[in-house]
Write an enzyme that holds these catalytic residues in place. Structure first.
Site, PDB file in Angstrom:
ATOM      1  N   ASP A  81     -54.455  82.725  25.365  1.00 30.63           N
ATOM      2  CA  ASP A  81     -54.147  83.594  24.109  1.00 30.63           C
ATOM      3  C   ASP A  81     -54.688  83.493  22.852  1.00 30.63           C
ATOM      4  O   ASP A  81     -54.765  81.975  22.495  1.00 30.63           O
ATOM      5  CB  ASP A  81     -52.274  83.348  24.295  1.00 30.63           C
ATOM      6  N   HIS A  82     -55.202  84.227  22.274  1.00 31.47           N
ATOM      7  CA  HIS A  82     -55.865  84.048  20.862  1.00 31.47           C
ATOM      8  C   HIS A  82     -56.796  82.958  20.519  1.00 31.47           C
ATOM      9  O   HIS A  82     -56.453  81.992  19.778  1.00 31.47           O
ATOM     10  CB  HIS A  82     -54.695  84.049  19.776  1.00 31.47           C
ATOM     11  N   ASP A 103     -60.197  86.253  20.139  1.00 34.37           N
ATOM     12  CA  ASP A 103     -59.912  87.211  19.209  1.00 34.37           C
ATOM     13  C   ASP A 103     -60.790  87.112  18.096  1.00 34.37           C
ATOM     14  O   ASP A 103     -60.645  85.988  17.142  1.00 34.37           O
ATOM     15  CB  ASP A 103     -58.476  86.788  18.706  1.00 34.37           C
ATOM     16  N   HIS A 180     -47.269  89.880  14.813  1.00 29.63           N
ATOM     17  CA  HIS A 180     -46.432  88.698  15.536  1.00 29.63           C
ATOM     18  C   HIS A 180     -45.483  87.945  14.623  1.00 29.63           C
ATOM     19  O   HIS A 180     -45.391  88.315  13.554  1.00 29.63           O
ATOM     20  CB  HIS A 180     -47.768  87.585  15.523  1.00 29.63           C
ATOM     21  N   GLY A 181     -44.564  87.570  15.540  1.00 31.61           N
ATOM     22  CA  GLY A 181     -43.327  86.711  14.702  1.00 31.61           C
ATOM     23  C   GLY A 181     -42.290  87.778  14.529  1.00 31.61           C
ATOM     24  O   GLY A 181     -42.324  88.825  15.149  1.00 31.61           O
TER      25      GLY A 181
HETATM   26  P1  13P Z   1     -44.581  87.444  19.265  1.00 31.69           P
HETATM   27  O1  13P Z   1     -44.513  85.840  18.974  1.00 31.69           O
HETATM   28  O2  13P Z   1     -44.335  88.185  18.088  1.00 31.69           O
HETATM   29  O3  13P Z   1     -43.662  87.789  20.246  1.00 31.69           O
HETATM   30  O4  13P Z   1     -46.235  87.821  19.776  1.00 31.69           O
HETATM   31  C1  13P Z   1     -46.476  87.198  20.824  1.00 31.69           C
HETATM   32  C2  13P Z   1     -47.868  87.603  21.238  1.00 31.69           C
HETATM   33  O5  13P Z   1     -48.371  88.729  20.638  1.00 31.69           O
HETATM   34  C3  13P Z   1     -49.042  86.618  21.633  1.00 31.69           C
HETATM   35  O6  13P Z   1     -50.159  86.920  21.616  1.00 31.69           O
END
Ligand code: 13P
Length: 281
Positions: A81-82, A103, A180-181
């Site tokens: 991820d990312h 990303d 996010h968050g």
């Molecule tokens: P959250 O931590 O806000 O749920 O987002 C997760 C996310 O998008 C990981 O790429």
């Protein structure tokens, strides 16, 4: 069984549900995700970002996730991820990840496309899936403070079509209003944009920032064309709360871990229900 994310996502897209893509930060969260997905007979995407891989030890983290996914009785994709470099993409593919995201959404479109193309080529050499991002996820919430126009931070459909066509990526994470968050303000998701992108691009779309969004909003997003729903923060917060409560009376690590797994499992089950992926494995 460990599978490329696109296998899980293409089926979900055809049948009108989404695959929960859940971030793990330690062994308890990883186990809770797999155990619960098995119980609910749901496919699942296990994901982790380079920042976390560095913090907990990348080789061991990859090995535990890969082996847990291989042994699972349901289809599991292991997703990076990312990430922000091709070095991470190469590393992940060499360590059994079946899906990778680079990303480059903060870069100009031409650079984003060039990196997405290289990511897709590398991923496809390994039979893996490639994800790219467009727009500024997270900035919509920030814009309330900075005064930036939130619309300018969302994915542009013309740019999205160019990115997908010229890079060969398999899945796209467009900025559609989530962040996010934990949300300081309720998110304003642009459902019409999701629908427009889904019709024009015809590839699985990813909703980032899935923590703290109501089930109704996520279901509407899925109805309009979202196929992968990313959730991370809620699992981390649940782990921390459970640890804090259990550690007061219990010092045996496996017992503390078992309580945390139970609590996280309840959240994972809700997310599976929200995505309508129950009994789709
Ligand atoms: P959250 O931590 O806000 O749920 O987002 C997760 C996310 O998008 C990981 O790429």
């Amino acid at each position: 069984m460990l599978e490329p994310a696109i296998h899980l996502l293409n089926r979900a897209k055809q049948e009108g549900y989404a695959v929960p893509a859940l971030n793990f930060h330690n062994l308890e969260i990883l186990q809770a995700i797999i155990e619960t997905a098995e119980k609910e007979h749901s496919p699942v995407i296990l994901q982790i970002s380079p920042i976390y891989l560095e913090k907990i030890g990348r080789t061991a983290a990859a090995a535990m996730a890969r082996e847990a996914a291989r042994e699972a009785k349901i289809p599991v994709a292991l997703h990076l991820d990312h990430s922000n470099s091709l070095e991470w993409i190469r590393w992940a593919l060499a360590h059994g990840f079946t899906s990778v995201m680079l990303d480059a959404s903060a870069l100009p479109l031409t650079e984003n496309i060039a990196l997405a193309r290289q990511t897709a080529e590398l991923a496809h050499e390994h039979g893996a899936t490639a994800e790219a991002e467009l727009g500024h996820i997270g900035g919509v919430e920030d814009s309330r403070e900075t005064g930036a126009d939130p619309k300018k931070l969302l994915a542009d459909p013309g740019e999205a079509a160019k990115l997908v066509q010229e890079s060969g990526i398999d899945i796209l994470a467009p900025a559609v209003g989530t962040a996010h968050g934990l949300y300081k303000f309720p998110p304003k998701i642009d459902f019409r944009l999701i629908e427009e992108l889904a019709v024009a691009l015809n590839i699985p779309l990813v909703l980032h920032g899935g923590s703290g969004i109501s089930n109704d909003m996520v279901r509407e997003a899925i109805r309009r064309g979202i196929t992968k729903v990313n959730v991370g923060t809620e699992l981390k917060v649940t782990w921390a709360k459970s640890m804090a409560e259990t550690l007061i009376n219990e010092g045996e690590p496996w017992k503390v871990a078992a309580k945390a797994r139970e609590a996280i499992g309840r959240v994972v089950a809700q997310k599976i229900l929200m995505c309508a992926s129950v009994n789709r494995a």
